[in-house]
Write a protein that holds these residues in place. Structure first.
Motif, PDB file in Angstrom:
ATOM      1  N   ALA A  11       0.800  -1.143   0.024  1.00 51.63           N
ATOM      2  CA  ALA A  11       0.544  -0.169  -0.102  1.00 51.63           C
ATOM      3  C   ALA A  11       0.773   1.350   0.116  1.00 51.63           C
ATOM      4  CB  ALA A  11      -1.140   0.260   1.239  1.00 51.63           C
ATOM      5  N   CYS A  12       1.898   1.381   0.797  1.00 53.99           N
ATOM      6  CA  CYS A  12       2.128   2.516   1.999  1.00 53.99           C
ATOM      7  C   CYS A  12       4.098   2.539   0.601  1.00 53.99           C
ATOM      8  CB  CYS A  12       2.293   3.233   2.715  1.00 53.99           C
ATOM      9  SG  CYS A  12       3.481   2.313   3.796  1.00 53.99           S
ATOM     10  N   GLY A  13       4.156   1.200   0.697  1.00 51.30           N
ATOM     11  CA  GLY A  13       5.564   1.490  -0.030  1.00 51.30           C
ATOM     12  C   GLY A  13       7.138   0.934   1.081  1.00 51.30           C
ATOM     13  N   SER A  38       1.769  -7.336   8.922  1.00 51.17           N
ATOM     14  CA  SER A  38       1.417  -5.981   9.246  1.00 51.17           C
ATOM     15  C   SER A  38       2.413  -4.432   8.663  1.00 51.17           C
ATOM     16  CB  SER A  38       0.650  -5.454  10.377  1.00 51.17           C
ATOM     17  OG  SER A  38      -0.597  -6.587   9.845  1.00 51.17           O
ATOM     18  N   CYS A  39       1.843  -3.986   8.033  1.00 48.63           N
ATOM     19  CA  CYS A  39       2.948  -2.389   7.911  1.00 48.63           C
ATOM     20  C   CYS A  39       2.495  -1.775   9.368  1.00 48.63           C
ATOM     21  CB  CYS A  39       2.689  -2.112   6.278  1.00 48.63           C
ATOM     22  SG  CYS A  39       3.261  -0.113   6.656  1.00 48.63           S
ATOM     23  N   LYS A  40       4.206  -0.921   9.469  1.00 49.01           N
ATOM     24  CA  LYS A  40       3.880  -0.704  10.856  1.00 49.01           C
ATOM     25  C   LYS A  40       3.864   0.981  10.781  1.00 49.01           C
ATOM     26  CE  LYS A  40       7.352  -2.849  13.699  1.00 49.01           C
ATOM     27  NZ  LYS A  40       9.035  -3.169  14.607  1.00 49.01           N
ATOM     28  N   ASP A  41       4.317   1.540   8.898  1.00 48.87           N
ATOM     29  CA  ASP A  41       4.062   2.827   9.230  1.00 48.87           C
ATOM     30  C   ASP A  41       2.080   2.790   8.471  1.00 48.87           C
ATOM     31  OD1 ASP A  41       6.391   3.888   9.052  1.00 48.87           O
ATOM     32  OD2 ASP A  41       7.412   2.979   7.660  1.00 48.87           O
ATOM     33  N   CYS A  42       1.411   2.203   7.940  1.00 46.14           N
ATOM     34  CA  CYS A  42       0.217   2.291   7.928  1.00 46.14           C
ATOM     35  C   CYS A  42      -0.733   1.322   8.300  1.00 46.14           C
ATOM     36  CB  CYS A  42      -0.188   2.653   5.862  1.00 46.14           C
ATOM     37  SG  CYS A  42       0.192   1.068   5.423  1.00 46.14           S
ATOM     38  N   GLY A  43      -0.621   0.486   8.413  1.00 46.20           N
ATOM     39  CA  GLY A  43      -1.664  -0.698   9.329  1.00 46.20           C
ATOM     40  C   GLY A  43      -1.792  -1.811   8.495  1.00 46.20           C
TER      41      GLY A  43
HETATM   42 ZN   LIG Z   1       2.081   0.175   4.728  1.00 45.07          ZN
END
Ligand SMILES: [Zn+2]
Length: 298
Positions: A11-13, A38-43
Motif C-alpha cells: 500500500a504505502c511502500g 502488518s505494515c508499521k507505518d500504514c497498518g
Molecule cells: Zn504500509
C-alpha cells in the motif's frame, strides 16, 4: 516485508513490518494457514509469502459463497452499490465492474442507466467474451491483458470486494487507472485493516477471510496507495457490514482445528441477526470493518 521479489508494503511502500502471524481458514476449514505481515507505518496487512496464482485459485472451494442474484436483498445490495457510483453523471459512457461474478450487478445497472455501456471482468484460465442485452453488456473472462485489449476508456470503474483478493492490487489499479477518462471515478468496497472490528476480533476478524484475502488495506494505506497512483479527491467512508460481523462473531467461537462456518441454517441466521444489531455501532465508530472508497482520475 519479503513476499517473493517484493520487499515493501503493497500500500504505502514502507519496509517496516510487524512479526508474521498466521490465520486459519475459519470459514471453509481449508488446512492452509495464511501468514500475514502488518505494515508499521500504514497498518495494511498482506500475505507473505504471497501465494502463487495456482495456489490462490485452489483456495476457492466449489461451495464458495456467492450472493444470490434474485430477490429483495440482491436488489437492495445493487441499489446501495449504484448509489455509491453516483452522483457522477452517467447518462452515457462506459462503466467497468472489475470482479463482476456472474454479471448480476451489471444486469441491474443496465436497467437503471439506459444510456451506458457496461463491461464486466473476471479472472479466468482462458480468454472468453460474452455479450448480453444487444451489446450493452460485455463480460470478459481471462487475464487482465484480455480485458485491457477490449476495454474502451471508462467513466467509472467499480471494484466491489475485489482488491483484497488480488496478489498485486497495485498493478491492477495502475493498469485500470490508465483506462479511466480524466475526471472518471474508481469506486469500491473492501475490508479495513485496523478497524474496530479487526482490533476486537484479532486473527478471528472476518476481514482476513484467510487464505483468500491477500492484501487487506487500512484506511491510511488505501488512501496512500491511490494517491501514489495519481488519483485525487480520495474519499473513504464506513460501510454497512452485517455479514462481515456475523462471520467475525462465528469465528470467535470456532473450534481449532477449524471446521468451517456454514452460511445456512439456524446458527447462521442467528449470527446474521447479531451482526445486523451490531452494524449501526460499527458504522458510527468511523472505523468500520468494511470501507467504501472513491477516487477520481486527475
Ligand atoms: Zn504500509
Amino acid at each position: 516485508m519479503n513476499r517473493g521479489t517484493k520487499t515493501d508494503c503493497p500500500a504505502c511502500g514502507s519496509s517496516r513490518t510487524s512479526e508474521a502471524h498466521t490465520v486459519p481458514d475459519y470459514e471453509y476449514g481449508l488446512s492452509y494457514r495464511a501468514a500475514y505481515l502488518s505494515c508499521k507505518d500504514c497498518g495494511t496487512t498482506a500475505q507473505a509469502p504471497m501465494p502463487s496464482p495456482a495456489q490462490l485459485a485452489a483456495f476457492y472451494p466449489p461451495a464458495y459463497h456467492s450472493h444470490t442474484n434474485r430477490g429483495l436483498l440482491h436488489r437492495l445490495r445493487c441499489r446501495m452499490r449504484l448509489q455509491q457510483c453516483l452522483p457522477l453523471p452517467l447518462e452515457d459512457g462506459v462503466v467497468l465492474d472489475y470482479g463482476c461474478g456472474n454479471g448480476a450487478f451489471l444486469e441491474y445497472a443496465a436497467q437503471t442507466l439506459p444510456g451506458v455501456r457496461f463491461f464486466g471482468y473476471e479472472i479466468g484460465p482462458k480468454a472468453t467474451v460474452t455479450v448480453r442485452q444487444q451489446g450493452r453488456i460485455t463480460l470478459v473472462e481471462g487475464a487482465l491483458e484480455d480485458l485491457l485489449d477490449r476495454l474502451p476508456a471508462c467513466r467509472l470503474i467499480s471494484m466491489n470486494h475485489v482488491i483484497e483478493h488480488l496478489p498485486d492490487p497495485q498493478r491492477a489499479l495502475s493498469a485500470l487507472s490508465r483506462t479511466l477518462l480524466p475526471g472518471g471515478a474508481l469506486v469500491g468496497q473492501t475490508p479495513a485493516a485496523g478497524s474496530c472490528e479487526h482490533r476486537m476480533f484479532g486473527s478471528r476478524w472476518s476481514g482476513y477471510h484467510a487464505p483468500r484475502h491477500t492484501v487487506v488495506f487500512s484506511q491510511n494505506g488505501l488512501r496512500e496507495c491511490l494517491a501514489r497512483l495519481g488519483f485525487q479527491h480520495i474519499r473513504i467512508a464506513p460501510a454497512f457490514n452485517p455479514a462481515g460481523l456475523a462471520v467475525s462473531l462465528a469465528s470467535a467461537v470456532s473450534p481449532e482445528p477449524v471446521t468451517g462456518i456454514p452460511r445456512q441454517g439456524v446458527a447462521w441466521l442467528g449470527w446474521l441477526a447479531a451482526g445486523t444489531l451490531l452494524a449501526p455501532f460499527d458504522l458510527l465508530s468511523g472505523q468500520s470493518g468494511i470501507m467504501n472508497f472513491r477516487a477520481e482520475k486527475a
